[in-house]
Write an enzyme that holds these catalytic residues in place. Structure first.
Site, PDB file in Angstrom:
ATOM      1  CG  ASP A 123      -2.147  -0.897   1.247  1.00 28.73           C
ATOM      2  OD1 ASP A 123      -2.713  -1.407   0.039  1.00 28.73           O
ATOM      3  OD2 ASP A 123      -2.211  -1.721   2.190  1.00 28.73           O
ATOM      4  CG  ASP A 157      -6.590  -1.590  -1.639  1.00 25.88           C
ATOM      5  OD1 ASP A 157      -6.877  -2.530  -1.526  1.00 25.88           O
ATOM      6  OD2 ASP A 157      -5.659  -0.849  -0.629  1.00 25.88           O
TER       7      ASP A 157
END
Length: 180
Positions: A123, A157
């Site tokens: 991420d 995401d």
């Protein structure tokens, strides 16, 4: 390196973290205490792999039935995002060495930091829009520093979230009566 960041703007940073679980680092073993973290990681990865086949079939079926474009786009975004996160969780641990106190090396001679199905999802998008000190009377978080928007996420995401939002916002267009 892990936890290293680059300021793009005061409200946007590229911040490198590795997520070992699901959303916000939540793990199955956080809920089911008798399962080890490693078993929970394999179970989560295998669930993701099975889910991607289901989403892929849904996309194939929607395309074959010439469903509304908004439905096809939404499913395609969800599929692409899920596939991106699966690639990380299945392969990242095998293809890269550890990034703690060093920049991870692609295809290191000594091998990756973990086995197949045990990779962490990278991420990197972080939007700390503002911080405030909450008053003491505020429920649960009173007297603490609050950072809005705390989650760090990736493009996969974003694709999954965008696809779900499209399904909610354009529900009547996506699931028209002719499809039911």
């Amino acid at each position: 390196m892990l936890h290293e960041s680059v300021d793009v703007f005061s409200w946007f940073k590229i911040y490198f973290i590795e997520n070992d679980g699901m959303a916000w680092g939540t793990k199955i073993s956080d809920f089911v205490s008798f399962i080890s973290d490693r078993t929970a990681k394999v179970a989560l990865t295998l669930f993701r792999v099975v889910a991607i086949f289901g989403i892929g079939y849904w996309l194939y079926d929607a395309t074959k039935k010439q469903s509304p474009k908004v439905l096809i786009w939404a499913i395609a975004l969800i599929f692409a995002g899920a596939l991106g996160n699966i690639i990380d969780s299945v392969l990242y641990g095998v293809l890269f060495d550890d990034s703690i106190n060093q920049v991870a090396t692609f295809l290191p001679e000594t091998g990756g930091y973990d086995a197949l199905l045990h990779g962490r999802v990278v991420d990197m998008l972080y939007f700390p829009l503002f911080e405030i000190d909450l008053p003491e009377w505020f429920p649960f978080y009173g007297g603490k520093r609050f950072n809005f928007f705390e989650p760090v996420f990736n493009i996969a995401d974003m694709a999954i979230s965008t696809g779900f939002i499209m399904l909610i916002v354009f529900n009547k267009k996506a699931f028209s009566k002719k499809d039911i």
